[in-house]
Design a protein around this motif. Structure first.
Motif, short mmCIF file in Angstrom:
data_model
loop_
_atom_site.label_atom_id
_atom_site.label_comp_id
_atom_site.label_asym_id
_atom_site.label_seq_id
_atom_site.Cartn_x
_atom_site.Cartn_y
_atom_site.Cartn_z
N VAL A 20 0.87 -1.19 0.00
CA VAL A 20 0.00 0.00 0.00
C VAL A 20 0.90 1.24 0.00
CG1 VAL A 20 -1.72 1.30 1.32
CG2 VAL A 20 -1.86 -1.20 1.22
N THR A 21 0.63 2.14 -0.92
CA THR A 21 1.42 3.38 -1.01
C THR A 21 0.57 4.63 -0.83
OG1 THR A 21 1.20 3.34 -3.42
CG2 THR A 21 3.20 2.34 -2.48
N HIS A 22 -0.75 4.50 -0.95
CA HIS A 22 -1.65 5.65 -0.80
C HIS A 22 -2.53 5.45 0.43
CE1 HIS A 22 -0.44 5.88 -5.00
NE2 HIS A 22 -0.71 7.18 -4.93
N PHE A 23 -2.36 6.31 1.39
CA PHE A 23 -3.11 6.25 2.65
C PHE A 23 -4.14 7.38 2.64
CE2 PHE A 23 0.89 4.17 3.18
CZ PHE A 23 0.62 3.08 3.98
N ASP A 24 -5.17 7.19 1.84
CA ASP A 24 -6.15 8.24 1.60
C ASP A 24 -7.55 7.81 2.04
OD1 ASP A 24 -6.73 6.33 -0.32
OD2 ASP A 24 -6.08 7.56 -2.02
N GLU A 25 -8.53 8.67 1.75
CA GLU A 25 -9.92 8.40 2.13
C GLU A 25 -10.44 7.12 1.50
OE1 GLU A 25 -12.07 9.64 4.40
OE2 GLU A 25 -10.28 10.71 5.06
N ARG A 26 -9.99 6.82 0.30
CA ARG A 26 -10.41 5.58 -0.37
C ARG A 26 -9.98 4.36 0.44
NH1 ARG A 26 -8.22 4.02 -6.02
NH2 ARG A 26 -9.24 2.03 -6.18
N LEU A 27 -8.75 4.38 0.94
CA LEU A 27 -8.27 3.29 1.79
C LEU A 27 -9.07 3.24 3.08
CD1 LEU A 27 -6.21 1.03 2.51
CD2 LEU A 27 -4.78 2.84 3.52
N HIS A 28 -9.33 4.38 3.68
CA HIS A 28 -10.07 4.43 4.95
C HIS A 28 -11.47 3.84 4.79
CE1 HIS A 28 -7.40 8.03 6.39
NE2 HIS A 28 -6.71 6.99 5.98
N ARG A 118 -3.71 3.14 9.13
CA ARG A 118 -4.47 3.70 8.00
C ARG A 118 -3.95 5.06 7.55
NH1 ARG A 118 -10.47 4.99 8.51
NH2 ARG A 118 -10.65 2.78 8.94
N HIS A 119 -3.16 5.72 8.38
CA HIS A 119 -2.60 7.03 8.04
C HIS A 119 -1.16 6.94 7.55
CE1 HIS A 119 -6.21 8.70 9.78
NE2 HIS A 119 -5.98 8.00 10.87
N GLY A 120 -0.63 5.70 7.46
CA GLY A 120 0.74 5.50 7.00
C GLY A 120 1.78 5.61 8.09
#
Length: 171
Positions: A20-28, A118-120
């Protein structure tokens, strides 16, 4: 939203999950949906690949003494790496992707886990007992492996026969 869980023998379960490289709203949102899915299926853990998303993400929510799962006990684990595993223990495992089948599997008794939330943000977790077992089970999913692959040859053949029979009975 409850997501559909992929079940054995679906070949998607063999996929290697990507970092995982993008810790954004989509991941949340995805992690929130995974939690709803896991709870509605009476699971204690769920890997992203089990809901058709091949990313290195998993969630765990170990029940309390009364068997209840509380969202405040939820652990979201992204890009996990196991360090310093110790000891071994035999534990009867089941899996939401292999419904209705349980078997004793040997796992490490304790481990240290390095992961991101979830925030990296990087975290370290020292796990023992059921938590350590569940972590290993879910990381196996991220590596394209199921707990049934840890069975002896004879037990695996017996499983295949029993599982095929159970699938036919469902139809």
């Amino acid at each position: 939203m409850i997501l559909p869980i992929i079940t054995y023998p679906n070949k998607q379960l063999k996929a290697l999950s990507s970092e995982v490289t993008h810790f954004d709203e989509r991941l949340h949102l995805f992690l929130d949906n995974m939690f709803e899915t896991m709870i509605s299926s009476n699971g204690i853990g769920l890997a992203a690949i089990q809901v058709a998303n091949p990313i290195r993400a998993l969630i765990l929510c170990i029940p309390d003494e009364e068997g209840n799962q509380h969202k405040e006990n939820l652990i979201e684990i992204i890009n996990p790496v196991i360090h310093t595993p110790r000891g071994t223990v035999l534990y009867q495992e089941g899996c939401l992707s292999v419904p209705g089948f349980y078997e004793d599997v040997e796992r490490y008794e304790s481990l240290t886990l390095h992961y991101q939330n979830r925030h990296g943000e990087t975290s370290i977790l020292h796990a023992t007992d059921l938590l350590a077992i569940a972590i290993q089970h879910e990381i196996d999913h991220l590596d394209g492996k199921l707990f049934i692959e840890k069975l002896s040859y004879n037990r695996r053949k017996k499983f295949e026969k029993e599982y095929k029979r159970a699938l036919k009975e469902k139809k």
